[in-house]
Design an enzyme around this catalytic site. Structure first.
Site, PDB file in Angstrom:
ATOM      1  N   GLY A 232       0.865  -1.170   0.000  1.00 19.85           N
ATOM      2  CA  GLY A 232       0.000   0.000   0.000  1.00 19.85           C
ATOM      3  C   GLY A 232       0.904   1.222   0.000  1.00 19.85           C
ATOM      4  CB  CYS A 233       1.885   3.545  -1.806  1.00 20.46           C
ATOM      5  SG  CYS A 233       2.679   2.030  -2.234  1.00 20.46           S
ATOM      6  CB  ALA A 234       1.477   8.095   0.866  1.00 19.10           C
TER       7      ALA A 234
END
Lengths: 378, 148, 501
Positions: free
Chosen positions: A22-24
């Site tokens: 998952g990420c920003a």
């Protein structure tokens, strides 16, 4: 492949296994091409610290090497000086190397085990390009893939002109400090904070992922990865890192550079409308949409994603077709902002004139003014 | 009115219609009991006619102007409001006049000693006639087809 | 028949407490098993004739019948199993080639059952097909390598004719002759209602089915039965049949007794003659000849139909498929070694060819390596039993599948495998009028439509679980597959990882 080589770290890395994460993401550009410091993007991505876990962070910056804008800026990681020597020998054989230097870094207590980080400003030797009947761009693409897959302990982190990727293992704001990005000035910045679900981070595996002047930061996990990868392999793209970001980058490269599709059309391939919607379209639009799904069905990125594509000519932010990952956009004057969360925009632009949530599959396109085509070299 | 129609193209000649017609008019309405324990079980009101590959189930057509009703000497046969031709068993004396006048041969004598006729009553009271619901190939249907 | 050493294969158990001697079994058995003894007033059975087709069992109104394997124990022998001995005895009595119907029943591994599917957990969400769109639409036909789109978004590339399917499934080639007209009608009507296609097989197209032409793939086989210009022009697609999974290397056989009036007229052959297709196409002795036939058929159909070439999955299938793609075929159909048939020599059916699972993988790999995979469509056939098999076939690399046996089972077939006798008790593989009428096309169509409708729902559920909302994203997505109980060599060929990896 990188993973097949001897490494001190025995845990699997990108390329050995597929690592969901998952990420920003955040992207900021000035549409007029005005340069601004990397401080802004660091500030923006740092507010989303919860979306990363310290195992990968990185930035792509455009317009940072005006003095060398005709050279490909090759950003490289080396595990040892020996690895570096081998690659440098190879570069000298195939390229004119205008300059090679260590990329300046600062000591940051939390950033550990950094590799040797170098940059080279190079041009392919014209006679070699002619020999193999390739455009310089095409030649570069092949060389980057060759170096990444064949040289032990060496990894190309970016290879475009007047741009560069700065990435590593750590929280993005720490990576930004490590590379001293406040001292660079660019007109377009993208950033990425990573939350891989397993494995220690690996410097080469951090994002953005780049190819020529394309850079991609991506939040999501694409369930169609196996299909996309096989499709790309048919066109001789080698997906050695096994990441979605790599696949997305190659897809953009294939659709925009090799197939010369208009940008909006390429976006439509990645996040196509549903057949129900297509049936309701006006005749001409329907014909195109049908053909795109028929021919480029395997290019559909299926599953949750929000992607920011950076290039010399601007940026594109796009969501999957049922909007399973967040993406917010905002405008203020000549500035365009896109990010995983609105907070990351408000942090650097307190009162944007417009803030919106792009619809599923609808790209937000920030075009550098006076640019017609997205394909840098055809 | 809703009538039973045969679709001879799908009749497989299994005679399950006959078997279940008997069950439907039996005391127990249970197939094994009907055949094993009811020696006075009723005769089938439907008959499968067969000639080579051609076969179909046939029963009373419930004619619009039924000659059996006209001919009945005791008034046992009558056509009710729905158009069904019914036989009042108490009135039937077994004179067989109806059998002789029926143009289709759709009326039978009851089995055994009983001197009565039997004919199709569309399984009144049932949602669908037994022969229709038990046909394995939809070769007998019960439907409204308008005026013939 | 006189004395036979062959013991019956099946035993008919009649529960006397249930049997009412109604004779339904007698009227229904086309193999002359049940009979009514007038003297005894009871029904008996000639068990040696029983083929275990279940017609009597299903129609018996009191459930009085059970068919069991005949409890005859041969002396135990791992080399000479019962079936080996029986087949030998049969040949010793007849001196003929052993014939079989339907697909290979031998206990060879079914690789579908050794492949498991993936589903999303946490890192990417599964999608609920009851609440979100889930797309199964599939196009079969030649695709250009790339599209040219004008700056105004208009399409500049002309796309070759395609078959548009509502789901990646079609009904396999089963000829009128091998199956009844009612069975053909069921396939045609169901294909139309479902928005998919059925294949005529090599027996031509009966006049009464012309109205379903838009959902028909017309087949051209080595016998050229029923092929004329109207036939080629009327269908939605054309298929050249080179081989069949059940009998690679030999042509179709239709015995003369099945060639009744309608079959003869449709095939354009004399009444009652055996319709034996030559083993090869006598105008195709090499790949360049195939190219000529492909283009002859395209020429004859004004380049308006995609042309498929169907081959049996044999050892060198990948290279052959690549040749077919390069010869100009738009669709490559591969029929695995378990594929069905109306009649095939048993030894060929049981011993020739390779599993479809391996063939799909090998063909998909080869075409990908050559950079032409996306340009042609690959259809897999031969033992697709359920929706999960379809999902696995697509994930291995097929664009769509053909189902034959499954479609017949939906119509009523009980897989007794005696199609070649022409006495099918379910009215499917027969031309005898009193048997043909046993298949009411209306019922058959409903059942077949139900089956595929159910499968569509299941495929959507499986896709949703994987986090995918279009079948396109499953094509060649071998990451969605894991193998169990497979050797590493087999895993390599299938291009999948072992469970746990």
């Amino acid at each position: 492949m990188w993973g097949s080589r001897k490494r001190l770290n025995r845990k699997p890395i990108e390329g050995d296994v597929r690592i969901p994460s998952g990420c920003a993401v955040s992207g900021i550009m000035n549409k007029k091409g005005k340069l601004f410091s990397g401080e802004t993007i660091i500030q923006s991505i740092s507010i989303m610290r919860d979306r990363s876990n310290g195992l990968g962070g990185g930035f792509a910056a455009y317009g940072i090497y005006p003095d060398y804008k005709d050279f490909y800026a090759l950003h490289m990681f080396f595990e040892s000086e020996e690895n570096q020597r081998e690659v440098e020998l190879y570069l000298k054989e195939n390229f004119l190397v205008e300059k090679g230097e260590r990329i300046p870094t600062r000591k940051v207590p939390v950033i550990l085990d950094s590799p040797i980080i170098y940059r080279y400003f190079i041009k392919p030797r014209a006679e070699i390009c002619e020999d193999v009947c390739m455009t310089p761009d095409e030649f570069m693409v092949r060389q980057v893939m060759f170096i990444n897959s064949s040289f032990e302990g060496a990894y190309v982190s970016s290879s475009g002109k007047n741009m560069g990727a700065f990435k590593g293992v750590g929280y993005p704001e720490d990576i930004g400090e490590f590379y001293d990005l406040e001292s660079y000035k660019g007109y377009l910045w993208t950033a990425h904070g990573r939350f891989p679900t397993n494995t220690p981070g690996w410097w080469g595996g951090a994002h953005p992922f780049t190819l020529l002047d394309w850079s991609v930061v991506h939040n999501g996990e694409i369930s169609s990865y196996g299909t996309n990868r096989r499709y790309l392999e048919e066109f001789e793209y080698e997906c050695s890192l096994q990441t979605d970001t790599e696949a997305a980058t190659y897809l953009f490269d294939m659709l925009l550079r090799r197939h010369r599709l208009p940008l909006e059309t390429a976006c439509q391939v990645l996040a196509p409308p549903f057949w129900e919607e297509i049936e309701r379209m006006p005749e001409k639009e329907k014909e195109t949409a049908r053909a795109l799904r028929m021919v480029y069905g395997k290019g559909l990125l299926n599953g949750p994603f929000s992607i920011i594509l950076g290039s010399t000519n601007g940026m594109v932010a796009i969501n999957d077709r049922i909007k399973l990952r967040p993406l917010v956009a905002a405008e203020q004057g000549d500035m365009l902002y896109v990010a995983s969360e609105e907070a990351a925009i408000i942090e650097v632009c307190a009162c944007p004139s417009k803030v919106w949530t792009p619809r599923a599959g609808q790209p937000v396109i920030g075009r550098l003014e006076e640019v017609d085509s997205w394909v840098s070299v055809c | 009115m809703k009538r039973i129609y045969a679709r001879e193209e799908y009749c497989v000649g299994c005679r399950l219609c006959e078997i279940f017609c008997v069950v439907g008019h039996s005391k127990s309405k249970d197939i094994i009991k009907t055949y094993k324990k009811e020696p006075d079980r009723p005769a089938p009101r439907v008959a499968v006619w067969e000639d080579g590959p051609l076969s179909f189930a046939f029963q009373c057509r419930h004619c619009d102007q039924p000659s059996c009703v006209e001919a009945c000497i005791t008034g046992a046969l009558s056509k009710n409001e729905e158009g069904t031709v019914l036989c009042n068993e108490d009135k039937c004396v077994g004179c067989w006049t109806c059998i002789t006048v029926c143009p289709f041969g759709a009326i039978q004598r009851e089995e055994g000693e009983k001197k009565k006729i039997v004919k199709c009553n569309l399984c009144s009271g049932e949602p669908e006639p037994y022969c229709v619901s038990h046909c394995p190939n939809r070769a007998i249907v019960y439907e409204e087809r308008g005026v013939e | 028949m006189g004395f036979s050493m062959l013991a019956p294969e099946y035993r008919v158990d009649r529960d006397k407490d249930r049997c009412i001697d109604c004779k339904v079994c007698v009227t229904q058995c086309p193999y002359d098993v049940h009979y009514f003894d007038e003297e005894e007033e009871k029904v008996f059975a000639r068990e040696e004739n029983c083929v275990n087709c279940h017609r009597c069992v299903v129609l018996c109104p009191t459930r009085a019948l059970i068919i069991r394997k005949y409890p005859l124990e041969f002396r135990e022998n791992s080399a000479w199993k019962d079936i080996d001995i029986r087949q030998l005895q049969k040949q010793a009595e007849t001196g003929g080639i052993l014939l079989s119907g339907m697909g290979n029943p031998k206990p060879l591994p079914v690789f579908w059952d050794k492949i498991l599917l993936n589903a999303s957990q946490v890192t990417n969400p599964s999608i609920d097909p009851l609440r979100e769109p889930m797309e199964l639409k599939t196009f079969l036909g030649r695709k250009p390598e790339r599209l040219e789109i004008g700056c105004d978004g208009s399409l500049k590339t002309k796309i070759s004719p395609q078959l548009e399917l509502s789901a990646p499934v079609m009904f396999s080639a089963m000829s009128f002759g091998s199956i009844s007209l009612n069975a053909c009608r069921v396939l045609a009507e169901a294909a139309e209602q479902l928005g998919i296609y059925y294949n005529t097989g090599e027996g031509g197209l009966h006049q009464s089915l012309f109205k379903f032409a838009d959902h028909t793939v017309v087949q051209v086989a080595s016998g050229r039965f029923g092929v004329n210009s109207e036939y080629l022009k009327i269908g939605a697609g054309i298929e050249i049949k080179i081989g069949q999974g059940a009998k690679p290397g030999i042509g179709g056989h239709l015995p003369g007794e099945k060639v009744r009036e309608e079959v003869a007229a449709t095939r354009m052959i004399p009444l009652g003659t055996d319709a034996i297709s030559p083993a090869p196409h006598h105008d195709i002795y090499s790949i360049e000849d195939l190219r000529q036939l492909i283009f002859a058929l395209k020429e004859a159909s004004d380049y308006e139909k995609p042309v498929s070439v169907k081959i049996a999955a044999v050892h060198n299938v990948a290279a052959i498929a690549s040749g077919i793609a390069r010869a100009g075929a738009d669709i490559i159909t591969i029929d695995g070694f378990r594929g069905g048939t109306g009649a095939a020599p048993t030894r060929i059916r049981d011993n020739v060819g390779i599993p479809i699972e391996f063939a799909i993988s090998a063909v998909d790999n080869r075409l990908k390596e050559e950079g032409i995979r996306n340009q042609v469509s690959v259809v897999a056939a031969g033992s697709i039993r359920n929706s999960a098999d379809i999902v696995k076939a697509v994930a291995l690399g097929a664009d769509a599948v053909y189902i034959g046996t499954a479609a017949l089972l939906a119509m009523g077939c009980h897989l007794c495998r005696k199609c070649y006798m022409g006495k099918c008790s379910w009215g499917i593989a027969t031309q005898q009028p009193h048997l043909v009428k046993r298949l009411n096309p209306e019922i058959g169509r409903e059942r077949l439509v139900n089956l595929i409708t159910g499968w569509k729902h299941e495929i959507k559920e499986i896709l949703g679980g994987m986090g995918i909302n279009a079948i396109d994203s499953l094509r060649g997505n071998r990451h969605m597959l894991r193998g169990v109980d497979l050797s590493s060599r087999e895993l390599d060929i299938l291009g999948i990882k072992a469970a746990g990896e």
